[in-house]
Design a protein around this motif. Structure first.
Motif, short mmCIF file in Angstrom:
data_model
loop_
_atom_site.label_atom_id
_atom_site.label_comp_id
_atom_site.label_asym_id
_atom_site.label_seq_id
_atom_site.Cartn_x
_atom_site.Cartn_y
_atom_site.Cartn_z
N ALA A 180 44.44 6.66 60.06
CA ALA A 180 43.99 5.83 61.49
C ALA A 180 42.59 5.41 61.10
CB ALA A 180 44.07 6.44 62.52
N TYR A 181 42.17 4.20 60.92
CA TYR A 181 40.90 3.82 60.88
C TYR A 181 40.33 2.98 62.03
CZ TYR A 181 36.92 1.34 58.26
OH TYR A 181 35.83 0.77 57.77
N MET A 182 39.45 3.61 62.85
CA MET A 182 38.60 3.00 63.76
C MET A 182 37.12 2.49 63.30
SD MET A 182 38.18 1.91 66.62
CE MET A 182 39.58 2.62 67.86
N GLU A 183 37.47 1.10 62.85
CA GLU A 183 36.21 0.62 62.37
C GLU A 183 34.95 0.13 63.37
OE1 GLU A 183 37.15 -2.87 59.08
OE2 GLU A 183 38.94 -2.86 60.71
N LYS A 184 33.89 0.24 62.98
CA LYS A 184 32.85 0.18 64.17
C LYS A 184 33.02 -1.02 64.72
CE LYS A 184 29.62 -1.47 60.54
NZ LYS A 184 28.73 -0.79 59.64
N ASP A 185 33.59 -2.29 64.31
CA ASP A 185 33.53 -3.36 65.12
C ASP A 185 34.90 -3.73 65.62
OD1 ASP A 185 34.91 -3.92 62.60
OD2 ASP A 185 34.03 -5.81 62.12
N ASN A 186 35.87 -2.79 65.69
CA ASN A 186 37.17 -2.90 66.47
C ASN A 186 36.96 -2.92 67.95
OD1 ASN A 186 39.74 -2.31 67.74
ND2 ASN A 186 40.47 -1.05 66.00
N PRO A 187 37.21 -3.97 68.74
CA PRO A 187 37.03 -4.24 70.06
C PRO A 187 37.60 -3.32 70.89
CG PRO A 187 38.57 -5.90 69.19
CD PRO A 187 38.00 -5.05 67.94
N SER A 188 38.55 -2.55 70.60
CA SER A 188 39.41 -1.70 71.53
C SER A 188 39.86 -0.55 71.08
CB SER A 188 40.35 -2.43 72.46
OG SER A 188 41.50 -2.68 71.59
N GLY A 189 40.73 -0.48 70.09
CA GLY A 189 41.36 0.58 69.40
C GLY A 189 42.54 1.04 70.45
N PHE A 190 43.02 0.18 71.13
CA PHE A 190 44.28 0.47 72.08
C PHE A 190 45.34 0.89 71.17
CE2 PHE A 190 42.03 -2.25 75.40
CZ PHE A 190 41.43 -1.15 76.00
N GLY A 191 45.87 0.00 70.28
CA GLY A 191 46.85 0.31 69.41
C GLY A 191 46.67 1.55 68.63
N LEU A 192 45.65 1.74 68.01
CA LEU A 192 45.38 2.90 67.23
C LEU A 192 45.39 4.17 68.16
CD1 LEU A 192 42.58 3.51 64.83
CD2 LEU A 192 42.72 4.90 66.87
N THR A 193 44.98 4.02 69.23
CA THR A 193 45.23 5.06 70.31
C THR A 193 46.42 5.47 70.73
OG1 THR A 193 42.85 4.67 71.26
CG2 THR A 193 44.36 6.14 72.52
N LEU A 194 47.41 4.51 70.91
CA LEU A 194 48.70 4.76 70.98
C LEU A 194 49.58 5.28 69.89
CD1 LEU A 194 51.63 4.27 72.69
CD2 LEU A 194 51.55 2.07 71.56
N GLU A 195 49.14 4.70 68.70
CA GLU A 195 49.74 5.26 67.54
C GLU A 195 49.58 6.88 67.20
OE1 GLU A 195 50.08 0.74 65.96
OE2 GLU A 195 48.65 2.17 65.10
N ILE A 196 48.20 7.31 67.38
CA ILE A 196 47.93 8.49 67.43
C ILE A 196 48.33 9.47 68.29
CG2 ILE A 196 45.96 10.03 67.48
CD1 ILE A 196 44.05 8.21 65.74
N GLY A 197 48.25 9.21 69.65
CA GLY A 197 49.04 9.86 70.61
C GLY A 197 50.43 10.12 70.28
N TYR A 198 51.26 9.16 69.82
CA TYR A 198 52.62 9.12 69.65
C TYR A 198 52.67 10.22 68.27
CZ TYR A 198 57.63 7.71 68.69
OH TYR A 198 58.94 7.87 68.64
N ALA A 199 52.16 9.90 67.35
CA ALA A 199 52.05 10.89 66.03
C ALA A 199 51.67 12.31 66.46
CB ALA A 199 51.18 10.27 65.16
N ALA A 200 50.82 12.38 67.36
CA ALA A 200 50.30 13.93 67.71
C ALA A 200 51.45 14.57 68.60
CB ALA A 200 49.14 13.98 68.56
N ALA A 201 52.15 13.78 69.69
CA ALA A 201 53.27 14.43 69.99
C ALA A 201 54.16 14.73 69.16
CB ALA A 201 53.81 13.50 71.24
N MET A 202 54.53 14.05 68.24
CA MET A 202 55.65 14.38 67.31
C MET A 202 55.33 15.36 65.97
SD MET A 202 57.16 10.58 66.92
CE MET A 202 58.38 10.96 65.69
N GLY A 203 54.02 15.83 66.11
CA GLY A 203 53.47 16.81 65.10
C GLY A 203 53.32 16.18 63.87
N LYS A 204 52.96 14.96 63.79
CA LYS A 204 52.45 14.27 62.54
C LYS A 204 51.22 14.71 61.95
CE LYS A 204 56.47 11.99 62.50
NZ LYS A 204 57.29 12.06 61.07
N ARG A 205 50.63 14.82 60.81
CA ARG A 205 49.69 14.67 60.12
C ARG A 205 48.64 13.58 60.47
NH1 ARG A 205 51.38 19.37 60.34
NH2 ARG A 205 51.49 20.64 58.66
#
Length: 135
Positions: free
Chosen positions: A61-86
């Motif tokens: 997951a890459y949160m670039e400094k000019d990413n305006p929100s990161g909403f999609g990345l946040t959803l994907e990390i949350g989902y991955a974390a809930a599934m025990g993904k690295r």
């Protein structure tokens, strides 16, 4: 065995996803790149993204400094974390935006490892194949 990597982050002009593939290489890796699906309806690309998060070994997951929100990345990390993904998170934005940093802490804490710059994240991902990096 190939390491299956989901590429999570902004879809801006930088095309960072291809840079990851070029720098890390395809030997020993399979990439799930949302930039390539060409879906425009939110219900379709959300289903695609979550399907491949579920089927990957690692989320890069890459949160670039000019990413305006990161909403999609946040959803994907949350989902991955809930599934025990690295999860390898590169967070360049928090060091430039204090307000964002405060709100993004939960995402950082949900990740397996966090880097402040792209190169460090790339090096870690490269070394997974060689058994040098472990999560």
């Amino acid at each position: 065995m190939n390491i299956k990597v989901f590429l999570s982050g902004g879809m801006n002009e930088s095309n960072w996803q291809q840079e990851v593939i070029n720098l890390v290489g395809k030997d020993g890796y399979v990439y799930f790149n949302p930039r390539e699906h060409l879906l425009s309806k939110s219900n379709e690309y959300t289903m695609w993204d979550l399907f491949y998060v579920k089927n990957c070994d690692v989320v890069f997951a890459y949160m670039e400094k000019d990413n305006p929100s990161g909403f999609g990345l946040t959803l994907e990390i949350g989902y991955a974390a809930a599934m025990g993904k690295r999860i390898i998170l590169v967070d360049e934005k928090s060091s430039f935006d204090n307000k964002f940093e405060q709100k993004f802490k939960i995402v950082r804490e949900s990740s397996s490892i966090v880097f402040d710059n792209f190169s460090a994240g790339i090096n870690f991902l490269k070394n997974l194949r060689n058994g040098i990096s472990t999560l």
